[in-house]
Design an enzyme around this catalytic site. Sequence first.
Site, PDB file in Angstrom:
ATOM      1  N   LYS A 192      -6.355  -4.728  -5.206  1.00 44.52           N
ATOM      2  CA  LYS A 192      -5.129  -4.106  -5.744  1.00 44.52           C
ATOM      3  C   LYS A 192      -5.303  -2.602  -5.914  1.00 44.52           C
ATOM      4  O   LYS A 192      -4.368  -1.837  -5.724  1.00 44.52           O
ATOM      5  CB  LYS A 192      -4.748  -4.733  -7.090  1.00 44.52           C
ATOM      6  CG  LYS A 192      -4.170  -6.127  -6.965  1.00 44.52           C
ATOM      7  CD  LYS A 192      -2.698  -6.078  -6.585  1.00 44.52           C
ATOM      8  CE  LYS A 192      -2.140  -7.485  -6.404  1.00 44.52           C
ATOM      9  NZ  LYS A 192      -0.706  -7.553  -6.389  1.00 44.52           N
ATOM     10  N   LYS A 219      -5.106 -13.726   5.731  1.00 43.97           N
ATOM     11  CA  LYS A 219      -4.438 -14.835   5.043  1.00 43.97           C
ATOM     12  C   LYS A 219      -2.950 -14.535   4.942  1.00 43.97           C
ATOM     13  O   LYS A 219      -2.558 -13.371   4.821  1.00 43.97           O
ATOM     14  CB  LYS A 219      -5.104 -15.065   3.686  1.00 43.97           C
ATOM     15  CG  LYS A 219      -4.408 -14.445   2.560  1.00 43.97           C
ATOM     16  CD  LYS A 219      -4.876 -14.792   1.187  1.00 43.97           C
ATOM     17  CE  LYS A 219      -4.025 -13.869   0.325  1.00 43.97           C
ATOM     18  NZ  LYS A 219      -4.046 -13.951  -1.036  1.00 43.97           N
ATOM     19  N   LYS A 248       2.746 -12.339   1.426  1.00 35.72           N
ATOM     20  CA  LYS A 248       3.969 -11.541   1.408  1.00 35.72           C
ATOM     21  C   LYS A 248       3.648 -10.050   1.625  1.00 35.72           C
ATOM     22  O   LYS A 248       4.307  -9.374   2.405  1.00 35.72           O
ATOM     23  CB  LYS A 248       4.621 -11.750   0.037  1.00 35.72           C
ATOM     24  CG  LYS A 248       5.927 -11.071  -0.133  1.00 35.72           C
ATOM     25  CD  LYS A 248       7.056 -12.069   0.019  1.00 35.72           C
ATOM     26  CE  LYS A 248       8.387 -11.348   0.011  1.00 35.72           C
ATOM     27  NZ  LYS A 248       9.419 -12.031   0.750  1.00 35.72           N
TER      28      LYS A 248
END
Length: 329
Positions: free
Chosen positions: A118, A198, A201
Amino acid sequence: MTNPSPTVARTFSGIQPSGAPHIGNDLGAIRNYVRLQDEFEAIYCIVDYHALTSTHDPDRMRRQTREMAAALLALGLDPDRCTLFVQSHRPEHTELAWLLTTVTPVSWLERTPTYKEKRLNQPDDINHGLLTYPVLQAADIVMYKATTVPVGKDQAAHLELSREIVRAFNNRYGPTFPEPQAVFTEAPVVLGTDGVRKMSKSLNNTIEIFAPEEEIRRQVMSMVTDTQRILRTDPGRPEVCNVCQLQRFFGTDYLQLWDGERTARTGCVDMKRLLADRIIRHYAEARERYAELMAHPGRVDGILEAGADRLRPMAAATMTEVREKMGLR
Ligand code: AMP
Ligand code: TRP
């Protein structure tokens, strides 16, 4: 007053209201939510507090929370067999998270892979919530003393951290929480349409369950297949082709399909068309249920409110026990 560990084994999982679910969510986690409803006392949570670490638009948050609830109900969560609720409707989760932060070394959080990711993905918004994220997740689970946590493989590190936090708490204040265990499906990591990362979104490589049919078809047709298969007559390698791999979950004849690929009787385009048809057919009923629920938002909201109400006594008992053990009462 103590809140004894449940006599019926309890399962808990959380999912962020971060947009329409994709087949990775379903194959990796939601299928297990549905299955475990029959074996456990099942509690499922739409984790809006967690989503605030990345989503800052209030209207979007409200809309996506309802959409995720409708999606989960459409995919088979049954309010008579499980409890579905929104995290912020049980604000005890934030109090418990704070209490758990005091047994959690910062170093454990700084080395969490998702935190590192992140930091790279949203460098202008490295808020404190991103760091504390796994502590809130541990609080979600232990609030209900759940032992079984259905998730995708990307959550394995978070679950390990939850276990460490439980051990740290129990060591300091005495046996209180059971150690939760992650459970995976047959598809713990579903790859995206790019065939390498993977499905996610944020990577824009998803096949969405509730998108219009043409959009699902477009997403499937954009899939990267076996990159070494150049000519239509080249033999395919189903073990490395993501389209072939996904066929396993949408039909029982995948071995025959794979054989067709190996012998070049079928080509990648045929295989993608078939996969798109099967995905659309597989989710046809869920898509109808979803449309029906979205047309009656009051029904969805009612289910979520009832879920949070049902959990009130359990959350209250855990908080009383924890406050007492920590010397707050
Ligand atoms: P999220 O949307 O990140 O809240 O994920 C919801 C659930 O779906 C979590 O249990 C994830 O581990 C799981 N999940 C998300 N993406 C994938 C994927 N590509 N493959 C398998 N499981 C996934
Ligand atoms: N971190 C999980 C995800 O991103 C969501 C989550 C929050 C969760 N609380 C949880 C998952 C508790 C399992 C148990 O997907």
